[in-house]
Design a protein around this motif. Structure first.
Motif, PDB file in Angstrom:
ATOM      1  N   MET A 113      41.693 -47.532  56.682  1.00  0.00           N
ATOM      2  CA  MET A 113      40.618 -47.714  57.636  1.00  0.00           C
ATOM      3  C   MET A 113      39.583 -48.672  57.061  1.00  0.00           C
ATOM      4  O   MET A 113      39.119 -48.490  55.938  1.00  0.00           O
ATOM      5  CB  MET A 113      39.943 -46.366  57.955  1.00  0.00           C
ATOM      6  CG  MET A 113      38.826 -46.482  59.004  1.00  0.00           C
ATOM      7  SD  MET A 113      38.048 -44.901  59.342  1.00  0.00           S
ATOM      8  CE  MET A 113      37.258 -44.576  57.774  1.00  0.00           C
ATOM      9  N   ASP A 124      40.333 -43.173  64.940  1.00  0.00           N
ATOM     10  CA  ASP A 124      39.110 -42.461  64.562  1.00  0.00           C
ATOM     11  C   ASP A 124      38.382 -42.013  65.824  1.00  0.00           C
ATOM     12  O   ASP A 124      38.990 -41.872  66.888  1.00  0.00           O
ATOM     13  CB  ASP A 124      38.221 -43.336  63.666  1.00  0.00           C
ATOM     14  CG  ASP A 124      37.823 -44.650  64.341  1.00  0.00           C
ATOM     15  OD1 ASP A 124      38.032 -44.770  65.563  1.00  0.00           O
ATOM     16  OD2 ASP A 124      37.296 -45.550  63.664  1.00  0.00           O
ATOM     17  N   LEU A 163      43.817 -38.168  60.640  1.00  0.00           N
ATOM     18  CA  LEU A 163      42.731 -37.852  61.569  1.00  0.00           C
ATOM     19  C   LEU A 163      42.272 -36.418  61.344  1.00  0.00           C
ATOM     20  O   LEU A 163      43.074 -35.500  61.242  1.00  0.00           O
ATOM     21  CB  LEU A 163      43.211 -38.028  63.012  1.00  0.00           C
ATOM     22  CG  LEU A 163      42.145 -37.952  64.098  1.00  0.00           C
ATOM     23  CD1 LEU A 163      41.122 -39.064  63.933  1.00  0.00           C
ATOM     24  CD2 LEU A 163      42.791 -38.045  65.485  1.00  0.00           C
ATOM     25  N   LYS A 201      36.607 -36.869  59.758  1.00  0.00           N
ATOM     26  CA  LYS A 201      36.750 -38.301  60.029  1.00  0.00           C
ATOM     27  C   LYS A 201      36.119 -38.660  61.360  1.00  0.00           C
ATOM     28  O   LYS A 201      35.451 -39.698  61.488  1.00  0.00           O
ATOM     29  CB  LYS A 201      38.229 -38.679  60.018  1.00  0.00           C
ATOM     30  CG  LYS A 201      38.481 -40.174  60.193  1.00  0.00           C
ATOM     31  CD  LYS A 201      39.967 -40.489  60.092  1.00  0.00           C
ATOM     32  CE  LYS A 201      40.216 -41.989  60.221  1.00  0.00           C
ATOM     33  NZ  LYS A 201      41.663 -42.316  60.133  1.00  0.00           N
ATOM     34  N   LEU A 202      36.321 -37.798  62.367  1.00  0.00           N
ATOM     35  CA  LEU A 202      35.716 -38.031  63.677  1.00  0.00           C
ATOM     36  C   LEU A 202      34.192 -38.074  63.572  1.00  0.00           C
ATOM     37  O   LEU A 202      33.532 -38.961  64.111  1.00  0.00           O
ATOM     38  CB  LEU A 202      36.133 -36.951  64.670  1.00  0.00           C
ATOM     39  CG  LEU A 202      37.589 -36.943  65.127  1.00  0.00           C
ATOM     40  CD1 LEU A 202      37.828 -35.780  66.085  1.00  0.00           C
ATOM     41  CD2 LEU A 202      37.951 -38.266  65.803  1.00  0.00           C
ATOM     42  N   THR A 258      33.093 -41.281  61.451  1.00  0.00           N
ATOM     43  CA  THR A 258      33.245 -42.572  62.132  1.00  0.00           C
ATOM     44  C   THR A 258      32.366 -42.655  63.375  1.00  0.00           C
ATOM     45  O   THR A 258      31.815 -43.707  63.689  1.00  0.00           O
ATOM     46  CB  THR A 258      34.715 -42.822  62.515  1.00  0.00           C
ATOM     47  OG1 THR A 258      35.202 -41.714  63.289  1.00  0.00           O
ATOM     48  CG2 THR A 258      35.577 -42.980  61.274  1.00  0.00           C
TER      49      THR A 258
END
Length: 232
Positions: A45, A85, A118, A122-123, A126
């Motif tokens: 990423m 993401d 994922l 991470k959500l 990001t």
């Protein structure tokens, strides 16, 4: 499936958006659908992407909120990091009709099969990063606009001062001209009074001179007649 959308009935936040489904009836500005391209789970990423040079603040007279959102959408599209993401999950949830708990969870579960890296963290990370990048962009734009506003205000102040100075000068000139006009009008009214005695005096002298000459000429003629008759 990928699209940007800002739901008008959601709490206001610095979030990305694209066109809502064609069945939606809200007034969110529409944007073209973008075909997603999901990388494999091994794709790294990208990080630290710099916001693109697309102005959020309007330079074309645009003040409508929907038009301004389109500018934000364009920036957010360019800010999208590689990999799956928050951006992809959020778009997938929007594609399901509306971004809410159920659609977000369903989108997350589905995209987890595309990218096993994922996760909730991470959500959150990001998503926060996208929001922060948008805030950085609008902060920079706002700073530039504030500077432009300050220059504009200074120009306005300068122009007002210049116009006031010119008005003052013109007003003073008008007052002087009005004073001169009154003096000239007064002088004009006194012209006849000034010259009439002299004119009458000249006329009197002319009349007296003519009368005197006439009498003397008469005396001469009388004398001439006497001479003509008495002297042979």
């Amino acid at each position: 499936m990928k699209k940007l959308i800002f739901e008008d009935d959601q709490p206001k936040q610095a979030s990305p958006a694209q066109t809502p489904p064609t069945t939606a009836t809200n007034n969110t500005p529409e944007r073209p659908r973008v075909t997603p391209s999901y990388p494999t789970a091994t794709t790294p990423m990208a990080t630290g992407k710099i916001p693109p040079p697309i102005p959020i603040t309007a330079n074309d007279g645009t003040t409508d909120l929907k038009e301004m959102k389109l500018k934000v959408y364009a920036i957010l599209e360019k800010l999208n990091e590689q990999g799956v993401d928050f951006f992809e999950v959020w778009n997938a949830a929007a594609a399901m009709g509306k971004v809410e708990e159920n659609t977000l969870k369903a989108a997350y579960t589905s995209l987890k099969f595309v990218d096993s890296s994922l996760s909730k963290d991470k959500l959150l990370a990001t998503g926060t990063n996208y929001a922060d990048k948008l805030k950085e962009t609008i902060a920079k734009e706002s700073e530039q606009k504030q500077a432009e506003k300050k220059r504009t205000e200074q120009d306005r102040t300068m122009e007002i001062a210049n116009l006031n100075a010119e008005i003052k000068t013109i007003t003073e000139n008008i007052a002087k001209l009005q004073d001169d006009l009154q003096k000239k009008q007064l002088a004009l009214g006194q012209v006849n009074e000034k010259y009439e005695p002299r004119i009458k005096d000249i006329e009197q002298k002319i009349n007296i001179g003519n009368a005197a000459v006439d009498e003397v000429v008469t005396e001469i003629n009388t004398a001439l007649q006497m001479i003509n008759q008495s002297i042979t």
